[in-house]
Every structure is written in C-alpha cells, then in structure tokens.
Design an enzyme around this catalytic site. Structure first.
Site, mmCIF file in Angstrom:
data_model
loop_
_atom_site.group_PDB
_atom_site.id
_atom_site.type_symbol
_atom_site.label_atom_id
_atom_site.label_comp_id
_atom_site.label_asym_id
_atom_site.label_seq_id
_atom_site.Cartn_x
_atom_site.Cartn_y
_atom_site.Cartn_z
ATOM 1 N N SER A 1 0.803 -1.229 0.000
ATOM 2 C CA SER A 1 0.000 0.000 0.000
ATOM 3 C C SER A 1 0.834 1.276 0.000
ATOM 4 C CB SER A 1 -0.963 -0.007 1.186
ATOM 5 O OG SER A 1 -1.946 -0.997 1.026
ATOM 6 N N THR B 1 -5.865 -3.639 6.904
ATOM 7 C CA THR B 1 -5.776 -5.020 6.461
ATOM 8 C C THR B 1 -5.968 -5.913 7.674
ATOM 9 O OG1 THR B 1 -4.432 -6.569 5.174
ATOM 10 C CG2 THR B 1 -3.246 -5.068 6.658
ATOM 11 N N LYS C 1 -10.098 -5.360 9.861
ATOM 12 C CA LYS C 1 -11.210 -4.920 9.022
ATOM 13 C C LYS C 1 -12.560 -4.953 9.735
ATOM 14 C CE LYS C 1 -9.090 -6.006 4.561
ATOM 15 N NZ LYS C 1 -9.249 -6.698 3.257
ATOM 16 N N ASP D 1 -12.545 -2.986 -1.458
ATOM 17 C CA ASP D 1 -12.197 -4.281 -2.055
ATOM 18 C C ASP D 1 -13.278 -4.737 -3.031
ATOM 19 O OD1 ASP D 1 -9.774 -4.695 -0.719
ATOM 20 O OD2 ASP D 1 -10.751 -5.605 1.016
ATOM 21 N N ARG E 1 -13.906 -26.573 2.540
ATOM 22 C CA ARG E 1 -13.323 -27.751 3.190
ATOM 23 C C ARG E 1 -14.149 -28.296 4.351
ATOM 24 N NH1 ARG E 1 -8.338 -28.912 1.387
ATOM 25 N NH2 ARG E 1 -7.082 -27.268 0.416
ATOM 26 N N ARG F 1 -17.748 -23.943 7.137
ATOM 27 C CA ARG F 1 -17.431 -22.940 6.114
ATOM 28 C C ARG F 1 -18.551 -22.840 5.084
ATOM 29 N NH1 ARG F 1 -13.571 -19.105 7.156
ATOM 30 N NH2 ARG F 1 -11.562 -20.005 7.660
#
Length: 275
Positions: free
Chosen positions: A19, A64, A68, A105, A153, A157
């Site tokens: 950045s 970052t 966040k 983002d 996985r 999730r």
C-alpha cells in the site's frame, strides 16, 4: 505553505504491504508533495489507542487483517458496501472530525474484472470461504445473474458462505473441496485461498477456460494462473485488485479524481520485481 496531510495502512503483520508504494506513487503523480503515507504494525488490542492518538493532520487509513472488522465499533458511520460484508478496509477522516468507513475491495474487484472485459457472468465458482470469499460474493452480487458454487473444506465454512449468499442476495451452492476441479469449468472462477492451495488443480484446467481471478499477488504468477494463461484463459491477479481498491482509497482520502491507475500499477509491479 500546504498543510501536511497524513495517511497510512494498519495491520499485523504489515511489513509486506504494498500500500505505501501504491499510495506514494499516486501522490507523486498528483503533485501532492505535502502528503505522506506510512505503515504501522497495529493489532486488534492496539487499534483503539492508535485511533484516539491521531490528530487533525490525518486524512485516512487503509486497514488489512486483522483489523477490518475490529475498526467498525470505532467509526461514526459505515457505508452500505462495508456493512454488507462486515468489513472496512478504508477510513476517511472528515473535516468535522467524523470517522467514515468503507470497503473498496468489493468495487475494486468489479473494476479489475471490468478491465479484463468481464461485465456480467451467468454463473461463477469461488474457491475458499474466508474473508476475501465474502467480498467476492458481494462483487458477484453485482455482476453474476445465476448461481455461484463455493468450494469449501468443511460444513461450517459452507454454512458461512450460504449465510453470506442469503445476506447478499446471491444463489450460493456449496460443494466439497475434493471436487474443486469442477470449479474450473465455470465461466468465472475466483480463487481466494492461501498460496499453494490451488497448485494441485493445475492439471485440471480445461482446454478453453473462461476467466480466472486469483486474488494472490505474491508469489505471482501462481501455478493455477500460469496453467490458465497457457490454455488461453483470461487471468486477473491480486495486484489488479490491490491497485483498483487503492485507486478508490486515494480518491476518497485526497479528493483527487481520477487517481493515476497506470502509475500506481507500474510502481506495484516494480516493487514486486525488486523483492
């Protein structure tokens, strides 16, 4: 004499961040000699004290991991885009002292894809289910007209991704990571996994692949990106995302628009080549 203006990127670890290279290149191109951009290693515990210690010279912050989400309670307002994924990567300090959070983002992903000619897609696949994957779903909510299959996985999730899909209005379908080779047949594949995770998929790239968006930028190219390019597919990389989201940050923090995309990208490429 121009008033000194400050900005910085915060995170932990932070030494690897590109950045400062990107933002300083923008300041040089825009003639903002009185602007500076630094990096600070700040963790979640140290964030409130750091924010409280900033004076009126500060214009903005880039955030970052792992900050966040931690920054949100410290802000006066948060954009709808950032709220949609509960993640802020940009803070702008207004003239009246308010702290305003945003997420560049998501529009950065959309802009990076648009630069490669991807305006709309009728389906997509997402590899992974972390924080970047939720941003990918938010971007896909704008450009994907059909289902998005997420390859994960674990059941936990999968449940998280399905929840994000419901929140963002995306038809998310869950598939096991063991079947990730099937993802590569989608017209748009977004890889959000850590370095090395997709290396085992390189042999499964189809003969006429669509577009791969691999969010990694170091090391680059990834094995999957190389195999994809070799098959003639379009590839969008992590540096593309990093530059496009930084362009939006520069515009918000400085008020100068458009930010110099080409100069920022050139600086990023040069910095990576020098590592």
């Amino acid at each position: 004499m121009s008033t000194i203006r400050r900005a910085a990127v915060l995170g932990s670890p932070i030494a690897h961040s590109l950045s400062p290279v990107l933002h300083r290149a923008a300041y040089t191109e825009l003639g903002l000699a009185h602007w500076s951009y630094d990096r600070f290693d700040v963790d979640e515990a140290g964030l409130p004290g750091f924010i409280e210690g900033l004076d009126a010279s500060w214009a903005g912050l880039s955030l970052t991991m792992p900050l966040k989400r931690a920054i949100i309670p410290l802000l006066d307002s948060v954009s709808g885009t950032a709220s949609s994924v509960e993640a802020v990567n940009t803070v702008v300090f207004t003239e009246d002292g308010r702290r305003v959070g945003d997420n560049t983002d998501i529009p950065g992903m959309i802009a990076a894809l648009r630069e490669r000619g991807v305006e709309k897609t009728d389906s997509a696949a997402v590899l992974g289910a972390g924080a970047t994957a939720s941003s990918a779903l938010a971007a896909l909510s704008e450009i994907c007209t059909g289902p998005v299959t997420a390859y994960v996985r674990s059941r936990e999730r999968g449940d998280e991704m399905r929840g994000w899909g419901e929140r963002l209005g995306v038809d998310v379908r869950i598939a096991d990571w063991a079947d990730a080779e099937q993802a590569l047949r989608a017209p748009l594949v977004i890889a959000t996994t850590p370095a090395g995770t997709t290396d085992a998929l390189t042999g499964a790239v189809p003969t006429a692949p669509g577009t791969l968006f691999d969010v990694l930028y170091e090391p680059w190219p990834t094995g999957l990106a190389s195999a994809w390019s070799a098959r003639g597919g379009a590839v969008v990389g992590g540096l593309d995302l990093l530059v496009h989201q930084a362009v939006l940050q520069v515009e918000q923090m400085t008020g100068c628009s458009p930010a110099p995309l080409a100069a920022m990208r050139q600086a990023g490429v040069a910095a990576l080549a020098a590592r």
